[in-house]
Enzyme design. Structure first.
Site, PDB file in Angstrom:
ATOM      1  N   LEU A 119       0.835  -1.220   0.000  1.00  0.00           N
ATOM      2  CA  LEU A 119       0.000   0.000   0.000  1.00  0.00           C
ATOM      3  C   LEU A 119       0.863   1.260   0.000  1.00  0.00           C
ATOM      4  O   LEU A 119       1.808   1.373   0.769  1.00  0.00           O
ATOM      5  CB  LEU A 119      -0.886   0.001   1.259  1.00  0.00           C
ATOM      6  CG  LEU A 119      -1.885   1.173   1.367  1.00  0.00           C
ATOM      7  CD1 LEU A 119      -2.945   1.080   0.289  1.00  0.00           C
ATOM      8  CD2 LEU A 119      -2.518   1.214   2.754  1.00  0.00           C
ATOM      9  N   HIS A 120       0.522   2.190  -0.896  1.00  0.00           N
ATOM     10  CA  HIS A 120       1.243   3.471  -0.888  1.00  0.00           C
ATOM     11  C   HIS A 120       0.281   4.594  -1.211  1.00  0.00           C
ATOM     12  O   HIS A 120      -0.431   4.557  -2.216  1.00  0.00           O
ATOM     13  CB  HIS A 120       2.436   3.461  -1.838  1.00  0.00           C
ATOM     14  CG  HIS A 120       2.155   2.895  -3.205  1.00  0.00           C
ATOM     15  ND1 HIS A 120       1.973   1.543  -3.451  1.00  0.00           N
ATOM     16  CD2 HIS A 120       2.055   3.501  -4.414  1.00  0.00           C
ATOM     17  CE1 HIS A 120       1.766   1.349  -4.746  1.00  0.00           C
ATOM     18  NE2 HIS A 120       1.801   2.515  -5.344  1.00  0.00           N
ATOM     19  N   LEU A 121       0.285   5.570  -0.325  1.00  0.00           N
ATOM     20  CA  LEU A 121      -0.547   6.763  -0.515  1.00  0.00           C
ATOM     21  C   LEU A 121       0.266   7.787  -1.293  1.00  0.00           C
ATOM     22  O   LEU A 121       1.366   8.175  -0.874  1.00  0.00           O
ATOM     23  CB  LEU A 121      -0.939   7.344   0.855  1.00  0.00           C
ATOM     24  CG  LEU A 121      -1.720   8.667   0.832  1.00  0.00           C
ATOM     25  CD1 LEU A 121      -3.114   8.463   0.245  1.00  0.00           C
ATOM     26  CD2 LEU A 121      -1.793   9.278   2.228  1.00  0.00           C
TER      27      LEU A 121
END
Lengths: 251, 251
Positions: A119-121
């Site tokens: 996950l990467h914002l």
DNA sequence: TATTCCGATAGTGAC
DNA sequence: GTCACTATCGGAATGAG
């Protein structure tokens, strides 16, 4: 295969400080902030949840796996990302003022169908002017109105919606989102259709250049008036001029 | 637009000798022979019917229009092209021997769907090795077994077939022939499928190189035997050796 | 939707 | 099936003790 799991490797480090400064921007107990290796805008960072006993890498593979995880943990995880993103945005805005003399939008969000594991914002400035933005997929994946880029606030709202709605959104079906990347190129600022990427990039750059020019114009105007005020001995004019400059902000 | 009608312009010249020598190879009262500007093989010429009161340019636009014209005139026109093509082939074969020491096939035929105006008979050597052969369309349009390249003899046979067959073939429907150009790349010599154009070109070149080597080998063999014969005083051996060399032709 | 490399594919303009 | 130019699209490899 390390190129597909590079983010997971970063997020699994027990001591993030061992990451090179060209990669790591900052970290907290639960998150890492890194420079996007191929920035698609003037400012472009990634915020990653760190792997820990409470947050196994399997749960953090991508937004879909996070949403399929324990709902409270998921919300906490994303809120952690948010709080770091908001701090980061402040820092970005500071640098915007220092380097460009004005601030512009900073978006925070996820790609509906990512291709890198973990996950990467994305925390990215709205100019979308950068050499690494090279093709339609790049552009459409960040287009703020297209639907592929899932704004952080929207995702957080899913948690407070009905369970049915949450379940629907949490599916993140490829078949729904992938086709969006092939859509025609439409400027996210003025909605003008662009024939191809070189044209789009020139177009986006001219939007940005206009913003810069406008900011410069205002800075000069403010400076001029300040000088006039300094030269003037009439204290009564001050208030009217200050009000006039404040109005320019919205023009 | 002159690029589309360049051949018609050549064919309309009252004095073909005014054409530059880089364009014109030779001419007769009814035909012009020119060098293909973008040769797709070691030898590549075009033979054009000349425009005259008897042969208006409208009738000569392409093979379809010629076949829809007066049938006897059409046959005469194509036979004129043929007689020039056969002469040209002899000259090409002479040059093959001079330059390469051996002869190989020379094809004569029309493209089923041409893109340049004015009928032109291709006279092209079967190597298909040339820098101007750059893509699948180029290759497939000359592939001798694919069907897009219409061999001159086959076209002439249409005239002697049933009227129904002639009518059918004379249609030259785009929808029938155009898709052939997108077919997979298959070597016209050994039928091996080739992945892409660079691979195909290397493959074709190696066929040609082998031919050249084989011809050199034979030439040396013949020379050797000749020398042996010259040195030998035994005349009885001569006939056996001559027979042996003749056999090599078919190997 | 990681990039990069190679090659095929598609559209255009040519006077 | 004219070329040459530009750009897009499509697949494959990418690492590495």
């Amino acid at each position: 295969m390390s190129f597909l799991t590079i983010l997971r490797q970063y997020a699994s480090k027990t001591d993030p400080a061992t990451l090179p400064p060209t990669v790591l921007f900052s970290h907290s107990t639960t998150t890492l902030t890194i420079f996007d290796a191929y920035p698609k805008a003037t400012f472009h960072f990634l915020i990653l949840p760190r792997v820990s006993p409470n947050c196994p890498s399997s749960a953090l593979a991508n937004l879909k796996s996070v949403l399929a995880w324990d709902k409270d943990k998921a919300k906490q995880c994303i809120r952690d990302l948010q709080s770091n993103a908001l701090e980061l945005r402040d820092k970005i805005e500071e640098e915007m003022m220092e380097k460009y003399g004005f601030k512009w939008d900073v978006w925070m969000g996820f790609h509906a169908v990512p291709s890198l594991e973990h996950l990467h914002l994305h925390v990215i400035s709205s100019d979308l002017c950068a050499p690494a933005l090279k093709n339609k997929k790049h552009y459409n994946s960040f287009h703020s109105k297209l639907g592929f880029f899932l704004h952080l606030n929207d995702v957080l709202e899913w948690f407070d919606a009905t369970e049915s709605h949450f379940k629907t959104m949490a599916k993140l079906e490829k078949s729904k989102y992938e086709p969006l990347l092939k859509d025609d190129l439409v400027c996210h600022r003025c909605y003008e259709r662009q024939k191809n990427i070189p044209t789009l990039k020139t177009h986006l750059q001219s939007h940005f250049d206009k913003d810069v020019q406008k900011a410069k114009g205002k800075a000069i105007l403010i400076l001029k008036r300040k000088r006039e005020d300094d030269e003037s001995s009439d204290g009564r004019k001050d208030q009217a001029k200050k009000a006039s400059v404040d109005q320019d902000k919205d023009s």
